[in-house]
Design an enzyme around this catalytic site. Structure first.
Site, PDB file in Angstrom:
ATOM      1  N   CYS A 106       0.854  -1.185   0.000  1.00 40.11           N
ATOM      2  CA  CYS A 106       0.000   0.000   0.000  1.00 40.11           C
ATOM      3  C   CYS A 106       0.891   1.237   0.000  1.00 40.11           C
ATOM      4  CB  CYS A 106      -0.905   0.019   1.236  1.00 40.11           C
ATOM      5  SG  CYS A 106      -1.976  -1.444   1.403  1.00 40.11           S
ATOM      6  N   THR A 141       9.363 -13.867  -9.497  1.00 37.59           N
ATOM      7  CA  THR A 141      10.763 -13.685  -9.857  1.00 37.59           C
ATOM      8  C   THR A 141      11.687 -13.908  -8.665  1.00 37.59           C
ATOM      9  OG1 THR A 141      10.052 -12.028 -11.474  1.00 37.59           O
ATOM     10  CG2 THR A 141      12.381 -12.084 -10.942  1.00 37.59           C
ATOM     11  N   SER A 142      11.242 -13.505  -7.494  1.00 40.61           N
ATOM     12  CA  SER A 142      12.056 -13.696  -6.292  1.00 40.61           C
ATOM     13  C   SER A 142      12.283 -15.181  -6.019  1.00 40.61           C
ATOM     14  CB  SER A 142      11.380 -13.032  -5.091  1.00 40.61           C
ATOM     15  OG  SER A 142      11.232 -11.657  -5.301  1.00 40.61           O
TER      16      SER A 142
END
Length: 405
Positions: free
Chosen positions: A2, A388-389
């Site tokens: 956020c 991707t991590s």
């Protein structure tokens, strides 16, 4: 993920419509961090706070605010605190009631915007419900203002910062918070743990210092287990949650502009993109820092306790951003993803800067080096990631297995 934004003007007259526009434009800059709902909170009278929050993009919030003639007006504030939030839903569906800011009670005595996830919110919610609090939303965030209100009801003599310092040790998880209260007009408290938060400073005069010393709460002796509870909540920090020497602020530990009138504006944000159009003088908060803007316009940085790290920074530096607004926003690219793809070579180089020391043939990982001794004692290491991590974790799995051998 956020985005949170707060704007404080001290002795810099601003119309309420200007304050609202600052908050809304700041949220627009961070809309990539969340866009299923947005909200804000501003003053609407003497010790009164109005909250406006709606599902949808920031544009929906902007339309609602501009249509409210009682709020979007030319009333001038010499001192004012406004906070805003753009949300990516985690707890509870996108709706007005689940949107931020969240409040302590129907009187809006304490209002909070939050980026992160509170992992023990169910236990806090149960405790607060048993003490008479009624919850409106499905979110984890709502426990925070109610917890602060719970402390305030029992200790009304405490300062705004001290109330927050009482509550923070009870919270587990990741968070960046900006907090506003009708009991403390003109004041704002912000803190972070695991989620990014920076402070922008704008002053017409020179700053008294480029470094703000960190103020530590006084240590206390460990209490027996039977006496470690206060108000039914465990003191997890093992330190005094209330500084016995007052608020610990003086002319040497608090930032103020050079003149006595303290004409200054502060901007709290999750991302530099929200404040770069206003100022390039910023201060990055570290984990567990508590930033306190007083009603006199001063800014001080507090921490609950010292760490065991001998190299711990004892001050926070006010730095100058070397960025232009066009660099932070989409620029000439159609989408943020397209921009990120073309900026990958530069991003990789900047990521290695200061970490890969080619002359010494050494890699320095600032977030890991403080815990090397603990890591060496581990029997195994878990890397938790997605997308991707996750693939990055798989790629380095073999090297990590032998790194600390």
């Amino acid at each position: 993920m956020c985005g949170i934004f707060a704007y404080i003007n001290h002795l810099v007259p601003r119309k309420r419509r200007e304050v609202l526009e600052f908050i809304i434009n700041g949220l627009k800059r961070m809309e990539y961090r969340g866009y299923d709902s947005a909200g804000l909170a501003v003053d609407s009278g003497v010790n009164q706070i109005t909250i406006v929050k709606l599902p949808g993009k920031v544009k929906v919030l902007e339309s609602a605010v501009m249509a409210n003639e009682k709020l979007y007006d030319d009333f001038v504030y010499d001192v004012h605190v406004g906070i805003g939030h753009t949300r990516w839903a985690t707890h509870g569906a996108p709706s007005a009631v689940n949107s931020h800011p969240h409040r302590s009670d129907v009187g809006n005595e304490f209002v909070v915007v939050h980026n992160g996830i509170i992992t023990n919110y169910k236990y806090l919610k149960q405790y607060l419900t048993e003490h008479g609090f009624q919850f409106e939303s499905e979110t984890d965030t709502e426990t925070i203002p109610k917890l602060i209100k719970h402390v305030y009801d029992r200790h009304p003599e405490l300062s705004f910062r001290e109330l927050v310092e009482q509550a923070i040790p009870q919270i587990e998880g990741a968070f960046a918070l900006a907090i506003k209260s009708s009991h403390f007009p003109g004041e704002c408290v912000a803190t972070r743990r695991g989620s990014p938060l920076l402070v922008g400073i704008k002053s017409a005069t020179h700053l008294t210092t480029d470094y703000i010393p960190v103020i530590y709460s006084a240590d206390i002796k460990q209490s027996p287990p039977a006496q470690k509870k206060r108000n039914g909540l465990v003191n997890n920090s093992g330190t005094s949650l209330v500084n016995g020497d007052g608020d610990g602020r003086d002319s040497l530990t608090e930032f103020k502009p050079l003149n006595d009138r303290a004409e200054v504006e502060y901007f709290f944000a999750s991302d530099a993109s929200a404040i770069i159009e206003h100022t390039n003088r910023v201060l990055y908060l570290e984990d567990d820092d508590v930033a306190y803007v007083t009603c006199e316009g001063g800014l001080s940085i507090h921490r609950m306790k010292r760490t065991l790290d001998k190299n711990e920074e004892l001050s926070r530096e006010i730095t100058t951003l070397r960025l232009e607004l066009e660099q932070i926003m989409k620029g000439n690219f159609e989408y943020f993803m397209q921009k990120e793809i073309f900026e990958q070579p530069e991003s990789v180089f900047n990521t290695m800067r200061g970490r890969v020391l080619f002359d010494e043939q050494k890699v320095v990982l600032g977030g890991v080096k403080d815990y090397v001794s603990e890591i060496k004692r581990c029997r195994r290491m878990l890397m938790i990631a997605c997308g991707t991590s996750y693939h990055s974790a798989v790629a380095v799995r073999a090297s990590k297995a032998t790194l600390f051998l």
